[in-house]
Design a protein around this motif. Structure first.
Motif, PDB file in Angstrom:
ATOM      1  N   THR A  29      25.884   3.065  -8.566  1.00 38.73           N
ATOM      2  CA  THR A  29      27.111   2.273  -8.626  1.00 38.73           C
ATOM      3  C   THR A  29      28.112   2.666  -7.552  1.00 38.73           C
ATOM      4  OG1 THR A  29      26.848   1.957 -11.014  1.00 38.73           O
ATOM      5  CG2 THR A  29      29.055   1.618 -10.102  1.00 38.73           C
ATOM      6  N   ALA A 166      40.320  -1.344 -11.436  1.00 32.20           N
ATOM      7  CA  ALA A 166      40.517  -1.721 -12.838  1.00 32.20           C
ATOM      8  C   ALA A 166      41.535  -2.841 -12.977  1.00 32.20           C
ATOM      9  CB  ALA A 166      40.973  -0.507 -13.654  1.00 32.20           C
ATOM     10  N   LEU A 189      28.783   6.346 -19.386  1.00 31.53           N
ATOM     11  CA  LEU A 189      28.694   5.896 -18.005  1.00 31.53           C
ATOM     12  C   LEU A 189      27.985   6.940 -17.165  1.00 31.53           C
ATOM     13  CD1 LEU A 189      32.007   6.183 -15.953  1.00 31.53           C
ATOM     14  CD2 LEU A 189      31.480   7.626 -17.910  1.00 31.53           C
ATOM     15  N   ASP A 191      26.609   7.234 -12.720  1.00 32.38           N
ATOM     16  CA  ASP A 191      26.500   6.554 -11.428  1.00 32.38           C
ATOM     17  C   ASP A 191      25.202   5.757 -11.368  1.00 32.38           C
ATOM     18  OD1 ASP A 191      26.996   5.734  -8.878  1.00 32.38           O
ATOM     19  OD2 ASP A 191      26.572   7.647  -7.921  1.00 32.38           O
ATOM     20  N   THR A 250      31.676   0.121 -15.184  1.00 33.18           N
ATOM     21  CA  THR A 250      32.928   0.268 -14.433  1.00 33.18           C
ATOM     22  C   THR A 250      33.745  -1.011 -14.412  1.00 33.18           C
ATOM     23  OG1 THR A 250      31.690  -0.184 -12.392  1.00 33.18           O
ATOM     24  CG2 THR A 250      32.109   2.125 -12.951  1.00 33.18           C
ATOM     25  N   SER A 251      33.120  -2.165 -14.677  1.00 34.44           N
ATOM     26  CA  SER A 251      33.871  -3.420 -14.722  1.00 34.44           C
ATOM     27  C   SER A 251      34.419  -3.700 -16.115  1.00 34.44           C
ATOM     28  CB  SER A 251      32.984  -4.585 -14.264  1.00 34.44           C
ATOM     29  OG  SER A 251      31.959  -4.844 -15.203  1.00 34.44           O
ATOM     30  N   LEU A 253      36.045  -1.181 -17.968  1.00 33.51           N
ATOM     31  CA  LEU A 253      36.874  -0.031 -18.316  1.00 33.51           C
ATOM     32  C   LEU A 253      38.033  -0.340 -19.263  1.00 33.51           C
ATOM     33  CD1 LEU A 253      37.026   1.952 -14.940  1.00 33.51           C
ATOM     34  CD2 LEU A 253      35.574   2.346 -16.926  1.00 33.51           C
ATOM     35  N   HIS A 261      30.549  11.086 -20.224  1.00 32.75           N
ATOM     36  CA  HIS A 261      29.910  11.210 -18.913  1.00 32.75           C
ATOM     37  C   HIS A 261      28.868  12.331 -19.000  1.00 32.75           C
ATOM     38  CE1 HIS A 261      30.461  11.724 -14.269  1.00 32.75           C
ATOM     39  NE2 HIS A 261      29.298  11.197 -14.599  1.00 32.75           N
ATOM     40  N   ILE A 273      33.503   8.517  -9.942  1.00 33.81           N
ATOM     41  CA  ILE A 273      33.401   7.620 -11.093  1.00 33.81           C
ATOM     42  C   ILE A 273      34.406   8.021 -12.165  1.00 33.81           C
ATOM     43  CG2 ILE A 273      31.637   8.795 -12.514  1.00 33.81           C
ATOM     44  CD1 ILE A 273      30.244   5.996 -12.671  1.00 33.81           C
ATOM     45  N   MET A 276      37.870   6.670 -11.187  1.00 36.84           N
ATOM     46  CA  MET A 276      38.070   5.279 -11.590  1.00 36.84           C
ATOM     47  C   MET A 276      38.515   5.189 -13.035  1.00 36.84           C
ATOM     48  SD  MET A 276      34.832   3.339  -9.816  1.00 36.84           S
ATOM     49  CE  MET A 276      35.406   1.762 -10.472  1.00 36.84           C
ATOM     50  N   CYS A 277      37.897   6.007 -13.895  1.00 35.16           N
ATOM     51  CA  CYS A 277      38.262   5.997 -15.312  1.00 35.16           C
ATOM     52  C   CYS A 277      39.688   6.498 -15.512  1.00 35.16           C
ATOM     53  CB  CYS A 277      37.284   6.858 -16.107  1.00 35.16           C
ATOM     54  SG  CYS A 277      35.576   6.277 -16.060  1.00 35.16           S
TER      55      CYS A 277
END
Length: 330
Positions: A29, A166, A189, A191, A250-251, A253, A261, A273, A276-277
């Motif tokens: 990802t 996000a 989640l 990668d 990731t889309s 969230l 993780h 990653i 992003m969270c």
């Protein structure tokens, strides 16, 4: 099939994750997102993008914001078997940018300027030419390459490209996903989504449900042991929701209260990653889900999650307006 050299100075090599269950792809990802965002934000020349993976990688690449020009499927899932085709396709290019460590094997024997965006160096081939310019995102990754007699530099330009995803992704609401209003939503989640063990999550959710929590669990459709997870869910009487996502985690969230993780290793991939969270205000719990300390085998691993869920519930209750609150005046 006849293939002619690309008519671009720059060529991008990237492998997106597969969307097909039971197919173990080398795609990930984070490299796909970095490539897509770097091109969109003008941080790298667009050039010619070669997507490495099966046909289902196309849908995942689109969902991650990446458009491409050529897709190649590695025979037997081994990128090394594409070396001749890549060398032929990139004959007219002056620069090759490789976004996946797993694809660095394709850079051998190419006379162009070579760049490797390294997010998971342990996935790289045993030998990478000294001609390759390597950029990393964590000092530990740079040290890994240094120990192998390769030079690597820390990159501070690309990580911020992931910070606003996000907010800019298509709107996702809990109702649109089908999550119960009162449920706490937990996901897993990684990668590489195929590294996730769905069965382990259902064991954990069963334990948490027995502790009195109303829960929804979400795993990607390419997670391992998905059929076993569904059987376990049914065997428990389906007392909690268990959802399978075809879109990248990731889309999604905004729908999560917490994410597990299990593949954290301190690499750039893991840190990005989680970044992003964090930017989406989704807490991440680094809990392994395999081996003796696995989620289904060690009762103690539920403790941190239960503590976190209690904190979330208290926080939500504290944020609810009371009937005694003063009205707001314009």
């Amino acid at each position: 099939m006849n293939e002619s050299a690309v008519q671009h100075d720059v060529v991008h090599l990237v492998a997106a994750p597969s969307a097909t269950p039971e197919i173990h792809t080398r795609g990930r990802t984070i490299p796909t997102l970095l490539c897509a965002q770097a091109i969109e934000q003008g941080l790298t020349p667009p050039g010619h993008i070669i997507l490495i993976g099966d046909t289902s990688c196309e849908s995942q690449a689109r969902l991650l914001g990446l458009d491409w020009h050529t897709r190649l499927t590695p025979p037997l899932g081994d990128p090394e078997m594409l070396k001749r085709r890549i060398k032929r396709l990139t004959k007219g290019a002056s620069r090759i940018i490789c976004w996946n460590d797993e694809l660095a094997v394709l850079l051998r024997g190419i006379p162009a300027e070579l760049d490797l965006i390294s997010t998971s160096p342990t996935n790289a081939p045993a030998y990478v030419s000294k001609r390759v310019s390597i950029r990393c995102f964590e000092q530990t990754d740079c040290d890994y390459w240094t120990d192998r007699a390769n030079n690597a530099t820390l990159d501070a330009l690309l990580p911020p490209t992931l910070d606003n995803l996000a907010d800019t992704n298509r709107p996702i609401t809990r109702a649109s996903v089908g999550i119960d209003d009162n449920a706490m939503c937990i996901g897993v989640l990684a990668d590489r989504p195929s590294d996730i063990d769905a069965r382990e999550l259902t064991f954990l959710l069963g334990l948490l449900n027995a502790s009195g929590y109303c829960l929804t669990g979400i795993v990607p459709s390419t997670a391992n042991h998905l059929a076993a997870a569904r059987r376990h869910h049914r065997g428990l009487g389906a007392r909690f929701q268990f959802l399978v996502a075809t879109d990248p985690i990731t889309s999604l969230l905004p729908v999560f209260d917490a994410l597990i993780h299990p593949c954290f290793d301190g690499s750039g991939s893991s840190m990005l990653i989680e970044r992003m969270c964090e930017n989406a205000d989704v807490p991440v719990l680094r809990l392994k889900h395999s081996g003796r300390a696995g989620l289904s085998r060690a009762p103690g691993v539920a403790g941190p999650i239960i503590e976190h869920l209690d904190e979330l519930i208290q926080s939500n209750q504290a944020s609810q307006p009371t009937s005694q609150s003063e009205p707001t005046h314009a």
